[in-house]
Design a protein around this motif. Structure first.
Motif, PDB file in Angstrom:
ATOM      1  N   PRO A  38       1.495 -11.900   1.792  1.00  0.00           N
ATOM      2  CA  PRO A  38       0.230 -12.095   2.596  1.00  0.00           C
ATOM      3  C   PRO A  38      -0.378 -13.700   2.179  1.00  0.00           C
ATOM      4  O   PRO A  38      -0.252 -13.845   0.887  1.00  0.00           O
ATOM      5  CB  PRO A  38      -0.560 -10.907   2.247  1.00  0.00           C
ATOM      6  CG  PRO A  38       0.379  -9.828   1.700  1.00  0.00           C
ATOM      7  CD  PRO A  38       1.541 -10.617   1.260  1.00  0.00           C
TER       8      PRO A  38
ATOM      9  N   CYS B 295      -4.274  -3.269  -4.774  1.00  0.00           N
ATOM     10  CA  CYS B 295      -2.890  -4.349  -4.695  1.00  0.00           C
ATOM     11  C   CYS B 295      -3.263  -5.769  -4.835  1.00  0.00           C
ATOM     12  O   CYS B 295      -3.513  -6.204  -3.669  1.00  0.00           O
ATOM     13  CB  CYS B 295      -2.058  -3.885  -3.369  1.00  0.00           C
ATOM     14  SG  CYS B 295      -1.414  -2.080  -3.539  1.00  0.00           S
ATOM     15  N   THR B 296      -3.291  -6.179  -5.741  1.00  0.00           N
ATOM     16  CA  THR B 296      -3.841  -7.604  -6.065  1.00  0.00           C
ATOM     17  C   THR B 296      -2.789  -8.655  -5.992  1.00  0.00           C
ATOM     18  O   THR B 296      -3.145  -9.732  -5.387  1.00  0.00           O
ATOM     19  CB  THR B 296      -4.625  -7.663  -7.431  1.00  0.00           C
ATOM     20  OG1 THR B 296      -3.565  -7.479  -8.642  1.00  0.00           O
ATOM     21  CG2 THR B 296      -5.760  -6.854  -7.708  1.00  0.00           C
TER      22      THR B 296
ATOM     23  N   ASP C  37      -6.922   6.125   4.056  1.00  0.00           N
ATOM     24  CA  ASP C  37      -8.027   5.198   3.877  1.00  0.00           C
ATOM     25  C   ASP C  37      -9.105   5.517   2.880  1.00  0.00           C
ATOM     26  O   ASP C  37     -10.271   5.189   2.822  1.00  0.00           O
ATOM     27  CB  ASP C  37      -8.735   4.510   5.275  1.00  0.00           C
ATOM     28  CG  ASP C  37      -9.191   3.101   4.759  1.00  0.00           C
ATOM     29  OD1 ASP C  37      -8.480   2.356   3.842  1.00  0.00           O
ATOM     30  OD2 ASP C  37      -9.956   2.750   5.648  1.00  0.00           O
TER      31      ASP C  37
ATOM     32  N   GLU D 142      -6.955  -2.644  -0.772  1.00  0.00           N
ATOM     33  CA  GLU D 142      -6.842  -3.928  -0.960  1.00  0.00           C
ATOM     34  C   GLU D 142      -7.239  -4.573  -2.288  1.00  0.00           C
ATOM     35  O   GLU D 142      -6.824  -5.681  -2.790  1.00  0.00           O
ATOM     36  CB  GLU D 142      -8.089  -4.855   0.221  1.00  0.00           C
ATOM     37  CG  GLU D 142      -7.532  -4.505   1.665  1.00  0.00           C
ATOM     38  CD  GLU D 142      -6.642  -5.866   1.903  1.00  0.00           C
ATOM     39  OE1 GLU D 142      -6.163  -6.467   1.285  1.00  0.00           O
ATOM     40  OE2 GLU D 142      -6.263  -5.705   3.063  1.00  0.00           O
ATOM     41  N   ARG D 143      -8.052  -4.149  -3.025  1.00  0.00           N
ATOM     42  CA  ARG D 143      -8.405  -4.454  -4.401  1.00  0.00           C
ATOM     43  C   ARG D 143      -7.785  -3.770  -5.210  1.00  0.00           C
ATOM     44  O   ARG D 143      -7.649  -4.328  -6.533  1.00  0.00           O
ATOM     45  CB  ARG D 143     -10.043  -3.768  -4.639  1.00  0.00           C
ATOM     46  CG  ARG D 143     -11.136  -4.469  -3.611  1.00  0.00           C
ATOM     47  CD  ARG D 143     -12.473  -3.603  -3.847  1.00  0.00           C
ATOM     48  NE  ARG D 143     -12.982  -3.952  -5.250  1.00  0.00           N
ATOM     49  CZ  ARG D 143     -14.228  -3.268  -5.562  1.00  0.00           C
ATOM     50  NH1 ARG D 143     -14.657  -2.225  -4.691  1.00  0.00           N
ATOM     51  NH2 ARG D 143     -14.455  -3.263  -7.103  1.00  0.00           N
TER      52      ARG D 143
ATOM     53  N   THR E 221      -2.669 -14.572  -1.472  1.00  0.00           N
ATOM     54  CA  THR E 221      -2.193 -13.756  -2.802  1.00  0.00           C
ATOM     55  C   THR E 221      -1.218 -14.805  -3.586  1.00  0.00           C
ATOM     56  O   THR E 221      -1.232 -15.917  -3.539  1.00  0.00           O
ATOM     57  CB  THR E 221      -1.678 -12.549  -2.252  1.00  0.00           C
ATOM     58  OG1 THR E 221      -0.566 -12.796  -1.421  1.00  0.00           O
ATOM     59  CG2 THR E 221      -2.596 -11.545  -1.659  1.00  0.00           C
TER      60      THR E 221
ATOM     61  N   PHE F 142       0.887  -1.159  -0.055  1.00  0.00           N
ATOM     62  CA  PHE F 142       0.023   0.048  -0.023  1.00  0.00           C
ATOM     63  C   PHE F 142       1.017   1.309   0.041  1.00  0.00           C
ATOM     64  O   PHE F 142       0.442   2.240  -0.670  1.00  0.00           O
ATOM     65  CB  PHE F 142      -0.884   0.198   1.205  1.00  0.00           C
ATOM     66  CG  PHE F 142      -2.164  -0.943   1.188  1.00  0.00           C
ATOM     67  CD1 PHE F 142      -1.992  -2.037   0.520  1.00  0.00           C
ATOM     68  CD2 PHE F 142      -2.878  -0.745   2.157  1.00  0.00           C
ATOM     69  CE1 PHE F 142      -2.995  -2.874   0.334  1.00  0.00           C
ATOM     70  CE2 PHE F 142      -3.997  -1.759   2.432  1.00  0.00           C
ATOM     71  CZ  PHE F 142      -4.007  -2.849   1.362  1.00  0.00           C
TER      72      PHE F 142
END
Length: 396
Positions: A384, A349-350, A341, A346-347, A387, A179
């Motif tokens: 993570p 950084c795939t 934020d 989250e969507r 992923t 991020f």
């Protein structure tokens, strides 16, 4: 009479390491040997000299320009009328954040940082002496040294050296590394938005819903124009474009974007068009869907040359055609947008990969099926769960 002299004290630079941190002598690093010849090797860990910092790399994004350099694009490796700019024996990676683990004399004080702080670095390392730097236009520095391409090693490695001339920005350590590293493409796209001179009543069209396009949508949303229209060929990315602030989305594989934009604007066309695809067809598309006296902003790095009817720019519409390069003066705003934020990170950084799977990361960026949005490498882990680390060999 014989006299003896006392040796002068050593003037060798002093490097201080963060308390409790042990820095190895060597590190794993991706090394460029030429187009389509990148290798994972062992390299010495750099020792920071006076004013320099050593960062332990938290994350490095894989940019479309990294991919184009890997594939030998003329912009990087030269051609019939252009000298090579990229260098071999160089560690790639210019979209990065890292944690301060060692410092040369005066480096902590001059940057106002402490061990354990996280820093993002601007891609360019300006010389400070050329025509452009002398006028404060550092992002157009004539030598144009840049992390990972020319002059300085990048961050596809476990550690990265930050030279005195580098421009750094603090980033929260609470953010996942991928991020935080997204501050680089976001700042670049925000500069493109600034170049467009967006007004409240404008219809803004952004071509492409990849990392730069999504970032441009997010930046344009902060300007609050009348209407933001996103163009792409992948429905999932258009959905993400709406989450980043687009009012209207057009799938150009299913609809005529020029006709649709004119329909939405009373037949006139858009006020601002930001090209963020890197595909030559998007250039002509933008010229055709802009209104007279509209503003065309080109950000992308192209692998292939674009050919257009220049009379549209002049005699037909009297357009303003603007380039945008890097992210000058936009980094603090980009970092704040992520820290607050405001984006669906989250969507965005795939995919995250360990360093040893750098080739899979490049291949994922090259995959045109739309599986990924932002791909990153985490040289020091962890990747993570759920992923890219869970993919089987060859799946990426």
């Amino acid at each position: 009479m014989t006299t003896t002299s006392t040796p002068a004290p050593s003037l060798s630079p002093v490097t201080t390491t963060a308390p409790g941190v042990e820095i190895p002598g060597t590190m794993r690093a991706v090394v460029v040997h030429g187009p389509e010849d990148y290798r994972l090797e062992q390299r010495p860990v750099p020792t920071p000299g006076p004013g320099e910092l050593l960062l332990r790399t938290d994350a490095v994004g894989v940019c479309a320009s990294d991919l184009k350099c890997y594939h030998g694009a003329e912009k990087f490796w030269g051609g019939e009328h252009k000298d090579a700019w990229a260098e071999t024996d160089r560690i790639p990676g210019h979209e990065f954040v890292g944690t301060v683990v060692a410092a040369g004399d005066g480096a902590l004080e001059s940057r106002g940082v402490a061990f354990g702080d996280r820093l993002a670095c601007e891609q360019i390392v300006p010389c400070g002496d050329c025509f452009y730097c002398g006028r404060g236009i550092y992002w157009m520095c004539e030598p144009h040294d840049m992390f990972g391409f020319k002059g300085f090693d990048g961050a596809m490695a476990e550690y990265v050296l930050i030279p005195v001339q580098a421009l750094t920005h603090p980033v929260s350590t609470d953010l996942p590394g991928q991020f935080a590293a997204f501050s680089e493409p976001l700042s670049c796209a925000m500069h493109a938005v600034e170049r467009g001179g967006i007004q409240f009543e404008d219809t803004v069209v952004i071509a492409g819903a990849g990392p730069i396009g999504l970032s441009a949508i997010a930046g344009a949303r902060q300007k609050n124009p009348l209407r933001i229209i996103a163009l792409d060929m992948v429905e999932e990315k258009l959905e993400l474009a709406r989450a980043c602030g687009a009012d209207v989305t057009i799938n150009i594989a299913e609809e005529d974007a020029v006709a649709k934009v004119k329909e939405l604007t009373g037949g006139y066309g858009a006020d601002v068009y930001i090209e963020a695809t890197g595909h030559p067809s998007a250039v002509g598309q933008g010229l055709n869907l802009l209104r007279k006296l509209g503003r065309f902003v080109e950000y992308s790095v192209f692998k292939d040359k674009a050919s257009v009817d220049w009379s549209i720019i002049s005699d037909d519409k009297e357009l303003d055609v603007l380039g945008a390069h890097l992210g000058p003066h936009c980094w603090p705003a980009a970092i704040k947008l992520i820290e607050d934020d405001k984006l669906p990170m989250e969507r965005i950084c795939t995919h995250q990969y360990p360093l040893e799977r750098f080739q899979d990361a490049l291949n994922m960026v090259a995959d045109s099926s739309g599986q990924s949005v932002k791909v990153s490498i985490l040289p020091n882990g962890p990747v993570p769960a759920g992923t890219a680390n869970n993919l089987q060999d060859g799946e990426a």
